[in-house]
Motif scaffolding. Sequence first.
Motif, PDB file in Angstrom:
ATOM      1  N   LEU A  22      41.225  36.149  39.081  1.00  0.00           N
ATOM      2  CA  LEU A  22      41.033  36.675  40.433  1.00  0.00           C
ATOM      3  C   LEU A  22      39.582  37.044  40.698  1.00  0.00           C
ATOM      4  O   LEU A  22      39.103  36.915  41.814  1.00  0.00           O
ATOM      5  CB  LEU A  22      41.937  37.893  40.656  1.00  0.00           C
ATOM      6  CG  LEU A  22      43.432  37.612  40.615  1.00  0.00           C
ATOM      7  CD1 LEU A  22      44.210  38.913  40.607  1.00  0.00           C
ATOM      8  CD2 LEU A  22      43.836  36.746  41.789  1.00  0.00           C
ATOM      9  N   GLY A  23      38.879  37.507  39.696  1.00  0.00           N
ATOM     10  CA  GLY A  23      37.489  37.902  39.864  1.00  0.00           C
ATOM     11  C   GLY A  23      37.361  39.227  40.586  1.00  0.00           C
ATOM     12  O   GLY A  23      38.249  39.635  41.332  1.00  0.00           O
ATOM     13  N   GLY A  24      36.272  39.923  40.369  1.00  0.00           N
ATOM     14  CA  GLY A  24      36.066  41.214  41.002  1.00  0.00           C
ATOM     15  C   GLY A  24      36.990  42.271  40.430  1.00  0.00           C
ATOM     16  O   GLY A  24      37.614  42.082  39.385  1.00  0.00           O
ATOM     17  N   GLN A  25      37.072  43.384  41.117  1.00  0.00           N
ATOM     18  CA  GLN A  25      37.901  44.501  40.677  1.00  0.00           C
ATOM     19  C   GLN A  25      39.144  44.597  41.545  1.00  0.00           C
ATOM     20  O   GLN A  25      39.177  45.327  42.531  1.00  0.00           O
ATOM     21  CB  GLN A  25      37.112  45.803  40.740  1.00  0.00           C
ATOM     22  CG  GLN A  25      35.981  45.872  39.752  1.00  0.00           C
ATOM     23  CD  GLN A  25      35.257  47.200  39.816  1.00  0.00           C
ATOM     24  OE1 GLN A  25      35.299  47.900  40.812  1.00  0.00           O
ATOM     25  NE2 GLN A  25      34.581  47.547  38.740  1.00  0.00           N
ATOM     26  N   VAL A  26      40.172  43.820  41.173  1.00  0.00           N
ATOM     27  CA  VAL A  26      41.433  43.859  41.906  1.00  0.00           C
ATOM     28  C   VAL A  26      42.188  45.115  41.489  1.00  0.00           C
ATOM     29  O   VAL A  26      42.485  45.310  40.314  1.00  0.00           O
ATOM     30  CB  VAL A  26      42.283  42.603  41.636  1.00  0.00           C
ATOM     31  CG1 VAL A  26      43.620  42.706  42.346  1.00  0.00           C
ATOM     32  CG2 VAL A  26      41.536  41.362  42.081  1.00  0.00           C
ATOM     33  N   ILE A  27      42.504  45.980  42.478  1.00  0.00           N
ATOM     34  CA  ILE A  27      43.178  47.239  42.178  1.00  0.00           C
ATOM     35  C   ILE A  27      44.573  47.332  42.801  1.00  0.00           C
ATOM     36  O   ILE A  27      45.282  48.301  42.580  1.00  0.00           O
ATOM     37  CB  ILE A  27      42.329  48.450  42.603  1.00  0.00           C
ATOM     38  CG1 ILE A  27      42.014  48.414  44.098  1.00  0.00           C
ATOM     39  CG2 ILE A  27      41.060  48.528  41.755  1.00  0.00           C
ATOM     40  CD1 ILE A  27      41.340  49.674  44.623  1.00  0.00           C
ATOM     41  N   SER A  28      44.948  46.303  43.577  1.00  0.00           N
ATOM     42  CA  SER A  28      46.303  46.289  44.136  1.00  0.00           C
ATOM     43  C   SER A  28      46.700  44.865  44.485  1.00  0.00           C
ATOM     44  O   SER A  28      45.853  44.016  44.756  1.00  0.00           O
ATOM     45  CB  SER A  28      46.410  47.180  45.376  1.00  0.00           C
ATOM     46  OG  SER A  28      45.671  46.631  46.449  1.00  0.00           O
ATOM     47  N   LEU A  29      48.003  44.626  44.460  1.00  0.00           N
ATOM     48  CA  LEU A  29      48.581  43.362  44.918  1.00  0.00           C
ATOM     49  C   LEU A  29      49.733  43.709  45.858  1.00  0.00           C
ATOM     50  O   LEU A  29      50.598  44.510  45.508  1.00  0.00           O
ATOM     51  CB  LEU A  29      49.087  42.521  43.747  1.00  0.00           C
ATOM     52  CG  LEU A  29      48.018  42.004  42.781  1.00  0.00           C
ATOM     53  CD1 LEU A  29      48.668  41.444  41.518  1.00  0.00           C
ATOM     54  CD2 LEU A  29      47.155  40.946  43.457  1.00  0.00           C
ATOM     55  N   THR A  30      49.719  43.119  47.038  1.00  0.00           N
ATOM     56  CA  THR A  30      50.776  43.326  48.027  1.00  0.00           C
ATOM     57  C   THR A  30      51.473  41.995  48.245  1.00  0.00           C
ATOM     58  O   THR A  30      50.821  40.954  48.366  1.00  0.00           O
ATOM     59  CB  THR A  30      50.198  43.848  49.356  1.00  0.00           C
ATOM     60  OG1 THR A  30      49.498  45.069  49.101  1.00  0.00           O
ATOM     61  CG2 THR A  30      51.288  44.104  50.376  1.00  0.00           C
ATOM     62  N   VAL A  31      52.812  42.022  48.278  1.00  0.00           N
ATOM     63  CA  VAL A  31      53.575  40.785  48.453  1.00  0.00           C
ATOM     64  C   VAL A  31      54.252  40.762  49.822  1.00  0.00           C
ATOM     65  O   VAL A  31      54.702  41.787  50.328  1.00  0.00           O
ATOM     66  CB  VAL A  31      54.629  40.597  47.342  1.00  0.00           C
ATOM     67  CG1 VAL A  31      53.963  40.501  45.983  1.00  0.00           C
ATOM     68  CG2 VAL A  31      55.645  41.705  47.332  1.00  0.00           C
ATOM     69  N   GLY A  32      54.309  39.582  50.410  1.00  0.00           N
ATOM     70  CA  GLY A  32      54.974  39.410  51.690  1.00  0.00           C
ATOM     71  C   GLY A  32      56.438  39.054  51.530  1.00  0.00           C
ATOM     72  O   GLY A  32      57.268  39.398  52.369  1.00  0.00           O
ATOM     73  N   GLY A  33      56.758  38.346  50.442  1.00  0.00           N
ATOM     74  CA  GLY A  33      58.128  37.908  50.200  1.00  0.00           C
ATOM     75  C   GLY A  33      58.600  38.323  48.819  1.00  0.00           C
ATOM     76  O   GLY A  33      57.856  38.242  47.838  1.00  0.00           O
TER      77      GLY A  33
END
Length: 79
Positions: A22-33
């Motif tokens: 993903l690269g960078g500092q991913v601090i959350s993942l939100t899902v639509g489905g």
Amino acid sequence: MSDYTLIPGRFANVTPSDTTQLGGQVISLTVGGAGNLVVKGQDGTTATFVVIAGQTIKGKFSQVMVATTATGIVAGYAV
């Protein structure tokens, strides 16, 4: 005083991949489905979260794996 580094300041759509990070500092993942969200943490550990539509998972993520069945994934980045 609040720690604003815990609030995402940039967002990007995610395409699951077993090779691309993903690269960078991913601090959350939100899902639509709803479905399974298979992720790799920054420490290299893989985990599977069973998620519902609209759910946000907080953590430090490096990859969203192709075994993911959840859809509409958006990464939140610390800036």
